[in-house]
Design a protein around this motif. Structure first.
Motif, PDB file in Angstrom:
ATOM      1  N   ASP A  88       0.824  -1.211   0.000  1.00 36.81           N
ATOM      2  CA  ASP A  88       0.000   0.000   0.000  1.00 36.81           C
ATOM      3  C   ASP A  88       0.860   1.264   0.000  1.00 36.81           C
ATOM      4  OD1 ASP A  88       0.945  -0.295   2.569  1.00 36.81           O
ATOM      5  OD2 ASP A  88      -0.860   0.496   3.503  1.00 36.81           O
ATOM      6  N   ALA A  89       2.155   1.114  -0.237  1.00 37.75           N
ATOM      7  CA  ALA A  89       3.049   2.267  -0.330  1.00 37.75           C
ATOM      8  C   ALA A  89       3.755   2.190  -1.672  1.00 37.75           C
ATOM      9  CB  ALA A  89       4.062   2.266   0.807  1.00 37.75           C
ATOM     10  N   ILE A  90       3.737   3.275  -2.397  1.00 39.12           N
ATOM     11  CA  ILE A  90       4.338   3.291  -3.726  1.00 39.12           C
ATOM     12  C   ILE A  90       5.236   4.511  -3.842  1.00 39.12           C
ATOM     13  CG2 ILE A  90       2.294   4.450  -4.684  1.00 39.12           C
ATOM     14  CD1 ILE A  90       2.845   2.988  -7.314  1.00 39.12           C
ATOM     15  N   ASP A  91       6.390   4.314  -4.444  1.00 42.29           N
ATOM     16  CA  ASP A  91       7.254   5.444  -4.759  1.00 42.29           C
ATOM     17  C   ASP A  91       6.646   6.072  -6.010  1.00 42.29           C
ATOM     18  OD1 ASP A  91       9.155   7.224  -5.631  1.00 42.29           O
ATOM     19  OD2 ASP A  91      10.837   5.910  -5.200  1.00 42.29           O
ATOM     20  N   LEU A 115      -0.804   4.477  -0.729  1.00 41.25           N
ATOM     21  CA  LEU A 115      -1.967   4.504  -1.594  1.00 41.25           C
ATOM     22  C   LEU A 115      -2.415   3.072  -1.840  1.00 41.25           C
ATOM     23  CD1 LEU A 115      -3.446   6.799  -3.103  1.00 41.25           C
ATOM     24  CD2 LEU A 115      -2.000   6.320  -5.059  1.00 41.25           C
ATOM     25  N   ALA A 116      -3.605   2.743  -1.382  1.00 39.63           N
ATOM     26  CA  ALA A 116      -4.149   1.404  -1.618  1.00 39.63           C
ATOM     27  C   ALA A 116      -4.343   1.196  -3.116  1.00 39.63           C
ATOM     28  CB  ALA A 116      -5.479   1.237  -0.883  1.00 39.63           C
ATOM     29  N   SER A 117      -4.234  -0.053  -3.556  1.00 42.21           N
ATOM     30  CA  SER A 117      -4.315  -0.327  -4.993  1.00 42.21           C
ATOM     31  C   SER A 117      -5.649   0.103  -5.592  1.00 42.21           C
ATOM     32  CB  SER A 117      -4.057  -1.800  -5.280  1.00 42.21           C
ATOM     33  OG  SER A 117      -5.029  -2.604  -4.664  1.00 42.21           O
ATOM     34  N   ASP A 118      -6.740   0.060  -4.811  1.00 44.02           N
ATOM     35  CA  ASP A 118      -8.027   0.480  -5.361  1.00 44.02           C
ATOM     36  C   ASP A 118      -8.077   1.988  -5.593  1.00 44.02           C
ATOM     37  OD1 ASP A 118      -8.135   1.050  -2.620  1.00 44.02           O
ATOM     38  OD2 ASP A 118     -10.291   0.689  -2.506  1.00 44.02           O
ATOM     39  N   ARG A 119      -7.138   2.742  -5.029  1.00 36.20           N
ATOM     40  CA  ARG A 119      -7.013   4.173  -5.296  1.00 36.20           C
ATOM     41  C   ARG A 119      -5.890   4.447  -6.296  1.00 36.20           C
ATOM     42  NH1 ARG A 119      -9.771   7.552  -2.709  1.00 36.20           N
ATOM     43  NH2 ARG A 119      -8.245   9.215  -2.418  1.00 36.20           N
ATOM     44  N   ALA A 120      -4.862   3.601  -6.277  1.00 42.64           N
ATOM     45  CA  ALA A 120      -3.738   3.799  -7.189  1.00 42.64           C
ATOM     46  C   ALA A 120      -4.153   3.578  -8.640  1.00 42.64           C
ATOM     47  CB  ALA A 120      -2.595   2.857  -6.812  1.00 42.64           C
ATOM     48  N   VAL A 121      -5.034   2.618  -8.880  1.00 41.97           N
ATOM     49  CA  VAL A 121      -5.458   2.318 -10.248  1.00 41.97           C
ATOM     50  C   VAL A 121      -6.155   3.514 -10.895  1.00 41.97           C
ATOM     51  CG1 VAL A 121      -7.030   0.895 -11.620  1.00 41.97           C
ATOM     52  CG2 VAL A 121      -5.478  -0.188  -9.986  1.00 41.97           C
ATOM     53  N   VAL A 127     -10.362  19.243 -12.679  1.00 40.55           N
ATOM     54  CA  VAL A 127     -10.483  20.369 -13.607  1.00 40.55           C
ATOM     55  C   VAL A 127      -9.589  20.020 -14.784  1.00 40.55           C
ATOM     56  CG1 VAL A 127     -10.071  22.823 -13.981  1.00 40.55           C
ATOM     57  CG2 VAL A 127     -10.905  22.026 -11.751  1.00 40.55           C
ATOM     58  N   ALA A 128     -10.184  19.904 -15.961  1.00 41.01           N
ATOM     59  CA  ALA A 128      -9.429  19.552 -17.161  1.00 41.01           C
ATOM     60  C   ALA A 128      -9.661  20.597 -18.228  1.00 41.01           C
ATOM     61  CB  ALA A 128      -9.848  18.175 -17.659  1.00 41.01           C
ATOM     62  N   GLU A 129      -8.575  21.082 -18.759  1.00 45.86           N
ATOM     63  CA  GLU A 129      -8.623  22.025 -19.872  1.00 45.86           C
ATOM     64  C   GLU A 129      -7.402  21.735 -20.738  1.00 45.86           C
ATOM     65  OE1 GLU A 129      -6.770  25.697 -17.301  1.00 45.86           O
ATOM     66  OE2 GLU A 129      -8.925  25.363 -17.294  1.00 45.86           O
ATOM     67  N   PRO A 130      -7.392  22.201 -21.983  1.00 48.90           N
ATOM     68  CA  PRO A 130      -6.237  21.921 -22.827  1.00 48.90           C
ATOM     69  C   PRO A 130      -4.931  22.399 -22.171  1.00 48.90           C
ATOM     70  CG  PRO A 130      -8.030  22.811 -24.137  1.00 48.90           C
ATOM     71  CD  PRO A 130      -8.439  22.937 -22.690  1.00 48.90           C
ATOM     72  N   GLY A 131      -3.993  21.491 -22.046  1.00 47.21           N
ATOM     73  CA  GLY A 131      -2.703  21.819 -21.470  1.00 47.21           C
ATOM     74  C   GLY A 131      -2.613  21.687 -19.960  1.00 47.21           C
ATOM     75  N   ARG A 132      -3.725  21.371 -19.306  1.00 55.17           N
ATOM     76  CA  ARG A 132      -3.691  21.288 -17.837  1.00 55.17           C
ATOM     77  C   ARG A 132      -4.821  20.405 -17.318  1.00 55.17           C
ATOM     78  NH1 ARG A 132      -4.363  26.834 -15.242  1.00 55.17           N
ATOM     79  NH2 ARG A 132      -2.662  27.122 -16.674  1.00 55.17           N
ATOM     80  N   VAL A 133      -4.445  19.462 -16.460  1.00 56.67           N
ATOM     81  CA  VAL A 133      -5.416  18.633 -15.742  1.00 56.67           C
ATOM     82  C   VAL A 133      -5.019  18.707 -14.277  1.00 56.67           C
ATOM     83  CG1 VAL A 133      -6.276  16.303 -15.347  1.00 56.67           C
ATOM     84  CG2 VAL A 133      -5.835  17.081 -17.677  1.00 56.67           C
ATOM     85  N   ARG A 134      -5.983  19.036 -13.433  1.00 56.23           N
ATOM     86  CA  ARG A 134      -5.729  19.094 -11.989  1.00 56.23           C
ATOM     87  C   ARG A 134      -6.768  18.255 -11.264  1.00 56.23           C
ATOM     88  NH1 ARG A 134      -3.953  25.370 -11.104  1.00 56.23           N
ATOM     89  NH2 ARG A 134      -2.101  25.181 -12.370  1.00 56.23           N
ATOM     90  N   LEU A 135      -6.264  17.467 -10.319  1.00 55.37           N
ATOM     91  CA  LEU A 135      -7.115  16.600  -9.527  1.00 55.37           C
ATOM     92  C   LEU A 135      -6.795  16.842  -8.054  1.00 55.37           C
ATOM     93  CD1 LEU A 135      -9.002  14.099  -9.100  1.00 55.37           C
ATOM     94  CD2 LEU A 135      -6.947  12.690  -9.355  1.00 55.37           C
ATOM     95  N   ARG A 136      -7.815  17.081  -7.290  1.00 55.41           N
ATOM     96  CA  ARG A 136      -7.673  17.176  -5.832  1.00 55.41           C
ATOM     97  C   ARG A 136      -8.470  16.019  -5.253  1.00 55.41           C
ATOM     98  NH1 ARG A 136      -9.319  19.270  -0.868  1.00 55.41           N
ATOM     99  NH2 ARG A 136      -7.748  20.552   0.128  1.00 55.41           N
ATOM    100  N   MET A 137      -7.770  15.143  -4.525  1.00 58.40           N
ATOM    101  CA  MET A 137      -8.445  13.954  -4.002  1.00 58.40           C
ATOM    102  C   MET A 137      -8.099  13.788  -2.529  1.00 58.40           C
ATOM    103  SD  MET A 137      -6.229  10.876  -5.647  1.00 58.40           S
ATOM    104  CE  MET A 137      -4.837  10.270  -4.714  1.00 58.40           C
ATOM    105  N   PRO A 138      -9.076  13.366  -1.744  1.00 64.76           N
ATOM    106  CA  PRO A 138      -8.806  13.134  -0.321  1.00 64.76           C
ATOM    107  C   PRO A 138      -7.848  11.966  -0.167  1.00 64.76           C
ATOM    108  CG  PRO A 138     -11.025  12.407  -0.896  1.00 64.76           C
ATOM    109  CD  PRO A 138     -10.459  13.072  -2.109  1.00 64.76           C
ATOM    110  N   HIS A 139      -7.105  11.964   0.937  1.00 64.64           N
ATOM    111  CA  HIS A 139      -6.163  10.870   1.194  1.00 64.64           C
ATOM    112  C   HIS A 139      -6.883   9.539   1.371  1.00 64.64           C
ATOM    113  CE1 HIS A 139      -2.506  13.093   1.209  1.00 64.64           C
ATOM    114  NE2 HIS A 139      -2.928  13.929   2.136  1.00 64.64           N
ATOM    115  N   ALA A 140      -8.042   9.566   1.990  1.00 65.56           N
ATOM    116  CA  ALA A 140      -8.806   8.330   2.215  1.00 65.56           C
ATOM    117  C   ALA A 140     -10.186   8.508   1.614  1.00 65.56           C
ATOM    118  CB  ALA A 140      -8.911   8.033   3.700  1.00 65.56           C
TER     119      ALA A 140
END
Length: 180
Positions: A51-54, A89-95, A166-179
């Protein structure tokens, strides 16, 4: 992991036989997605803690794989910049996270960098107290054609992560909770 690599190779072989550019592009996108999952699983099982990934090392490998799929080498015509911490990061979130990044980088490579265009693609992950911020940005050509399937897929993956995209040409941003 090995089965995913076989599926990816089969998709590449099948796609190379297609003459219709749109059909070939769909096979290449499917190959990239499966390849991303195989790379992720290899990284998840490299360490004693599944559950830990570099994340930085994984994103470098993933980026190199996506570049190679379109006949590029990071740093030659297009620079690849990665900044990411080691992350639990658990695999169900890493995927889903790996797939969002795959879609964003693949779109940048396919649409932002026509032959002769130089530039960079930057993948950054930063951890806050309660959320992780992920961005994929590039300085490729604009405007770009819409890709409704890719946009729908990325929004669905962000929802699966409980995040905001938020996705636009040239930029994708994702904010996701840790859990979840």
């Amino acid at each position: 992991k090995n089965n995913l690599q076989i599926v990816s190779s089969l998709l590449a072989l099948q796609g190379s036989r297609l003459t219709d550019p749109a059909a070939r592009a769909e096979f290449e996108a499917a190959r990239d997605r499966v390849g991303a999952l195989a790379t992720l699983h290899r990284h998840l099982y490299l360490h004693a803690e599944p559950d830990a990934i570099d994340l930085g090392a994984f994103l470098h490998d993933l980026g190199g794989q996506l570049f190679a799929a379109v006949g590029e080498t990071p740093g030659r015509r297009i620079a690849l910049e990665v900044a990411a911490p080691r992350l639990r990061l658990a695999s169900d979130r890493a995927v889903p996270l790996a797939l969002v990044i795959t879609e964003a980088v693949a779109a940048a490579l396919a649409q932002g960098f026509p032959p002769g265009r130089h530039g960079r693609i930057a993948i950054r992950v930063a951890a806050e107290a309660e959320a992780a911020l992920v961005s994929v940005e590039d300085d490729g050509a604009l405007p770009r054609p819409d890709d409704p399937l890719r946009a729908m897929l990325m929004r669905g993956l962000a929802r699966q992560l409980g995040g905001a995209l938020v996705a636009e040409p040239g930029r994708v941003r994702l904010r996701m909770p840790h859990a979840p």
